[in-house]
Write a protein that holds these residues in place. Structure first.
Motif, mmCIF file in Angstrom:
data_model
loop_
_atom_site.group_PDB
_atom_site.id
_atom_site.type_symbol
_atom_site.label_atom_id
_atom_site.label_comp_id
_atom_site.label_asym_id
_atom_site.label_seq_id
_atom_site.Cartn_x
_atom_site.Cartn_y
_atom_site.Cartn_z
ATOM 1 N N GLY A 1 56.568 45.479 -6.795
ATOM 2 C CA GLY A 1 56.645 46.211 -8.045
ATOM 3 C C GLY A 1 55.558 47.264 -8.113
ATOM 4 N N TYR A 2 55.557 48.015 -9.204
ATOM 5 C CA TYR A 2 54.564 49.078 -9.377
ATOM 6 C C TYR A 2 53.348 48.537 -10.113
ATOM 7 C CZ TYR A 2 58.225 52.144 -7.719
ATOM 8 O OH TYR A 2 59.183 52.748 -6.937
ATOM 9 N N THR B 1 58.617 49.635 -1.800
ATOM 10 C CA THR B 1 58.578 49.980 -3.228
ATOM 11 C C THR B 1 59.632 51.053 -3.417
ATOM 12 O OG1 THR B 1 56.862 51.660 -2.839
ATOM 13 C CG2 THR B 1 56.118 49.477 -3.569
ATOM 14 N N ILE B 2 60.497 50.893 -4.408
ATOM 15 C CA ILE B 2 61.558 51.868 -4.647
ATOM 16 C C ILE B 2 62.046 51.745 -6.095
ATOM 17 C CG2 ILE B 2 63.598 50.497 -4.049
ATOM 18 C CD1 ILE B 2 62.832 54.066 -2.797
ATOM 19 N N LEU C 1 64.756 37.422 0.236
ATOM 20 C CA LEU C 1 64.280 38.513 -0.615
ATOM 21 C C LEU C 1 63.219 37.981 -1.582
ATOM 22 C CD1 LEU C 1 64.929 41.544 -1.221
ATOM 23 C CD2 LEU C 1 66.488 40.714 -2.992
ATOM 24 N N HIS C 2 62.056 38.669 -1.646
ATOM 25 C CA HIS C 2 60.949 38.180 -2.471
ATOM 26 C C HIS C 2 60.322 39.337 -3.255
ATOM 27 C CE1 HIS C 2 61.151 34.456 -0.135
ATOM 28 N NE2 HIS C 2 61.188 35.211 0.946
ATOM 29 N N PHE C 3 59.953 39.043 -4.489
ATOM 30 C CA PHE C 3 59.320 40.041 -5.358
ATOM 31 C C PHE C 3 57.808 39.874 -5.324
ATOM 32 C CE2 PHE C 3 57.845 41.308 -9.699
ATOM 33 C CZ PHE C 3 58.076 42.672 -9.567
ATOM 34 N N VAL C 4 57.088 40.979 -5.148
ATOM 35 C CA VAL C 4 55.624 40.987 -5.155
ATOM 36 C C VAL C 4 55.182 41.655 -6.454
ATOM 37 C CG1 VAL C 4 53.538 41.725 -3.950
ATOM 38 C CG2 VAL C 4 55.605 41.165 -2.638
ATOM 39 N N ASP C 5 54.660 40.865 -7.366
ATOM 40 C CA ASP C 5 54.314 41.346 -8.707
ATOM 41 C C ASP C 5 52.891 41.896 -8.719
ATOM 42 O OD1 ASP C 5 54.047 41.864 -11.374
ATOM 43 O OD2 ASP C 5 54.665 39.866 -12.052
ATOM 44 N N ALA C 6 52.768 43.205 -8.883
ATOM 45 C CA ALA C 6 51.443 43.833 -8.887
ATOM 46 C C ALA C 6 50.770 43.769 -10.245
ATOM 47 C CB ALA C 6 51.562 45.292 -8.443
ATOM 48 N N THR C 7 51.498 43.280 -11.266
ATOM 49 C CA THR C 7 50.936 43.230 -12.619
ATOM 50 C C THR C 7 50.622 41.809 -13.069
ATOM 51 O OG1 THR C 7 53.108 43.071 -13.706
ATOM 52 C CG2 THR C 7 52.269 45.277 -13.228
ATOM 53 N N ALA C 8 50.917 40.812 -12.241
ATOM 54 C CA ALA C 8 50.737 39.415 -12.634
ATOM 55 C C ALA C 8 49.255 39.058 -12.759
ATOM 56 C CB ALA C 8 51.408 38.502 -11.613
ATOM 57 N N GLU C 9 48.999 37.970 -13.450
ATOM 58 C CA GLU C 9 47.628 37.481 -13.574
ATOM 59 C C GLU C 9 47.061 37.192 -12.183
ATOM 60 O OE1 GLU C 9 45.146 33.769 -15.624
ATOM 61 O OE2 GLU C 9 47.318 33.957 -15.878
#
Length: 766
Positions: free
Chosen positions: A629-630, A569-570, A690-698
């Motif tokens: 993500g945050y 996380t950055i 490279l992969h995004f981890v979405d902490a706000t997704a459904e």
């Protein structure tokens, strides 16, 4: 297809046996009672330690007093291996007393027996696949103790030889030779033929009778040593050593505290007192649990109305990964059926499912009021402290004279849904020692061995998994675990405030064997306060804003071609996100000014993020990189809310200020995702890792747990520790770990998790 071994007469016998229970206190049934078995009990011998395999089978070692043959049974009770003790190997009878079995069912051990006037072990460690001898390897341990090998997470066999060397060898013969290949040789100090314990990060060595545990990685790097206060203290699959400390108290009491020591960072994680005030604890033993905590079984004097009695009982305490007491249960000295327990004699086992199995030495009353008969009691606790199995094994076939009963087996073992107990009766009227495969659903293989083998808790059909890959955790305070103490001592000094928590999501993710991650010492570099420049090392020489962490190298320098997974996380500190949230939490502070500053800084973030991602991808050319993500620490739902302690400057989010902060959070996560996609498009073949981890997704476990909720996964404003404010708490870090695990499954399985489809609601730790 395997034949079912359930004839009608056996089924009827099991039904009749299940009806024979104690009927009242002071009486016992007039017939033998045995709990439901997986298959019929078989003749056994002695009490040397049995060993199970991931497929549900069991091996009964040889007994040199007989001698008897070693026998291995599969999960249905069929003999699949029998080694004759009359055969001679290395000049000794091939009586293997202390075998170990790997996840493929291959057996390793030393022959033992009389040769002329003395008895000793054979020269070699032997490997048997079925009844076939695969290889022999010299140990130099030929005395009465022999070697105690263990199987590493990499499948290699480790033991301490007669020259005080920690040796590692492959399970297969090296091509062109008749022996396995030596892959490790480390000189130790006066530790010949010592006991070894494998964990996911390496090997622990216990010298016989010593309280000192020495830790080494699989590569042979020393991880230091720790005094476990007692010999043979338990080590978890993640390298945690649990040990007791006893303290005499006023009034004649004796308390006990349990400490958890993390061998990978060489720090005591926590120490917790587990006994109640006024208690007198004779001793305590620990059994590590898969969740990072431990079960503690205490033998203590029973307390009645706050006063100590002379009666001893067992108390079971479950401690969490953070050392918090989850539950405590005291076993009565006598139950409702008149069965009494010997608190000194018990066998405690933990399965990979997290259940605790207790086998207790007991005595059942007899119908004529005599001395009673020996019995065995089996209790199983789930992780929440509920007793899910409670059975007695007893008998009084000798007419109530009290001279018949089942003896307690100090070497019971567990495997997939089975507790293997050996017992014999105390009278010539019964059949001697037998092996009883008692059916206990969903127990799993014994922990930590099962976790080191990477055997799924309840799914035993595919026990062989890929070896864990080297994992490096980078990032800022959301990755370091700021807000979840305790911190590693080296990251909490006057010159270093990186605040790396043992409960950070990277640590939790690595402890879950299903993720296939190995976070070795030197793999956890996330640091509180880190900005993109602290990842890449790109900053101006006159920049002194790094504060107390100037001694930290750029985090990306810890990556190499062997790195398999990176998480990070950055970006939040680059825009001043924490300052903005705190400013908006106080009605008297300049929320709008802080938001304008954050938005201005965000305009520069694009280049910084792209530089950071490319640097990581280039320095770890074979790694999958997960950019998290945050989390939604605030949401636009509802009105204002208080987020801290009342005072002269009361922290309270008004609805309008909260909405503005949420907009900045959403913009930050959108910027991170945008730049992940941009970098991937630059070089689709090389940067698609490279992969995004979405902490706000459904479906995110964070949803519904913002700082204004009744069950927040994020700290509010903490006045006496403001660094921890608005950071994930222990539940939040567990949620991050679950999100990372989901993404790993999704990526590894081409967009599908282990069930065949992505299941965002599957969050067993939330």
């Amino acid at each position: 297809m395997r034949k079912k071994r359930t004839p009608i007469m056996l089924a009827l016998a099991g039904l009749i046996a299940s009806m024979l229970t104690f009927v009242s206190s002071g009486t016992a049934s007039a017939a033998e009672y045995i709990p439901q078995l997986r298959w019929n009990a078989v003749d056994s011998h002695a009490y040397s330690t049995t060993v199970t395999d991931p497929a549900g089978g069991v091996t009964v070692p040889c007994d040199s007093a007989g001698p008897n043959n070693l026998k291995s049974y599969d999960a249905s009770g069929q003999i699949v291996r029998e080694l004759s003790s009359s055969q001679t190997i290395d000049g000794r009878p091939n009586c293997i007393q202390r075998p170990v079995v790997d996840k493929n069912g291959v057996l390793y051990g030393q022959s033992y027996g009389w040769n002329g006037s003395n008895s000793a072990h054979g020269t070699n460690l032997l490997a048997y696949e079925g009844n076939g001898l695969k290889w022999k390897y010299p140990t130099g341990c030929t005395d009465a103790d022999g070697v105690d090998p263990s199987i590493g997470a990499n499948g290699n066999i480790y033991f301490v030889n007669g020259s005080s060397q920690l040796v590692g060898i492959t399970p297969e013969v090296e091509p062109g030779t008749v022996q396995p290949k030596k892959v490790l040789s480390v000189n130790l100090t006066s530790s010949r033929c010592s006991r070894t314990i494998a964990f996911n990060g390496g090997i622990a060595v216990f010298k016989d009778g010593s309280t000192i545990a020495n830790f080494y990685t699989y590569a042979g790097t020393s991880l230091g040593s720790k005094d476990g206060k007692s010999a043979n203290m338990p080590v978890s699959a993640t390298g945690r050593l649990f040990y007791p400390t006893y303290t005499s108290e006023s009034g004649g009491g004796r308390s006990v505290s349990i400490s958890a020591y993390n061998a990978l960072n060489q720090q005591v994680v926590w120490t917790r007192k587990v006994s109640v005030p006024g208690a007198y604890v004779s001793d305590a033993s620990m059994r590590p649990a898969p969740d990072g905590g431990t079960f503690v079984i205490m033998r203590e004097n029973e307390m009645v109305n706050g006063a100590l009695t002379s009666t001893q009982v067992n108390t079971v305490v479950k401690l969490s990964a953070t050392g918090e007491k989850v539950w405590s249960k005291t076993l009565p000295s006598k139950d409702a059926y008149g069965v009494t327990y010997n608190p000194s004699n018990y066998r405690a086992l933990v399965g990979t499912s997290g259940k605790l199995v207790l086998e207790l030495s007991a005595q059942a009353p007899v119908s004529n009021g005599g001395w009673g008969v020996n019995a065995v009691t089996i209790k199983v606790f789930d992780g929440g402290g509920t007793v899910v199995y409670d059975k007695h094994m007893h008998g009084d076939l000798s007419g109530g004279n009290g001279d018949y009963g089942f003896t307690y087996d100090a070497n019971a073992v567990i495997s997939a849904g089975t507790l293997y107990v050996r017992s014999h009766c105390d009278s010539n009227s019964c059949d001697g020692v037998k092996l009883y495969p008692i059916a206990i659903p969903n127990v799993g293989l014994d922990y930590p061995r099962g976790a080191v083998f990477n055997v799924d808790e309840l799914e035993q059909s595919d026990p062989v998994r890929p070896l864990p890959v080297p994992y490096v955790a980078l990032g800022d305070s959301y990755s370091s675990g700021e807000g979840v103490e305790p911190f590693a001592a080296s990251s909490n000094t006057s010159t270093n405030k990186c605040h790396r928590s043992d409960l950070a999501y990277a640590q939790l993710a690595a402890r879950n064997p299903g993720n296939g991650l190995r976070l070795d010492q030197g793999g956890f570099w996330a640091c509180s306060g880190a900005r993109t420049k602290h990842i890449t090392g790109v900053w101006e020489a006159e920049d002194t804003s790094d504060g107390v962490n100037l001694d930290e190298d750029p985090q990306a320098d810890h990556l190499n071609e062997n790195t398999g997974v990176v998480s990070i996380t950055i970006g939040g500190n680059d825009i001043g996100f924490g300052y903005m949230v705190e400013s908006c939490a106080y009605p008297t502070r300049d929320c709008d000014g802080a938001i304008d500053l954050a938005n201005t800084n965000m305009s520069f973030l694009e280049v910084l993020l792209q530089q950071t991602y490319i640097e990581i991808l280039n320095k770890a050319p074979h790694a999958k990189v997960y950019v998290a993500g945050y989390p939604p620490i605030l949401t636009a739902d509802g009105g204002g809310c208080a987020v801290g302690e009342a005072g002269s400057d009361y922290p309270f989010f008004t609805e309008g200020r909260k909405q503005k902060a949420v907009e900045v959070l959403n913009a930050l996560n959108a910027k991170i995702l945008e730049n992940v996609d941009t970098v991937k498009s630059v070089n689709a073949d090389f940067f698609d890792r490279l992969h995004f981890v979405d902490a706000t997704a459904e479906g995110s476990p964070f949803i519904g747990h913002d700082v204004c909720s009744d069950d927040p996964f994020v700290n509010g404003l903490i006045l006496d520790n403001q660094l921890a404010s608005f950071h994930p708490n222990a539940k939040g870090q567990a949620a991050y770990a679950e999100l990372l695990a989901r993404k790993i499954r999704e990526v590894d399985l081409g967009g599908q998790d282990n069930d065949g489809e992505v299941d965002p609601d599957d969050c067993p730790i939330c």
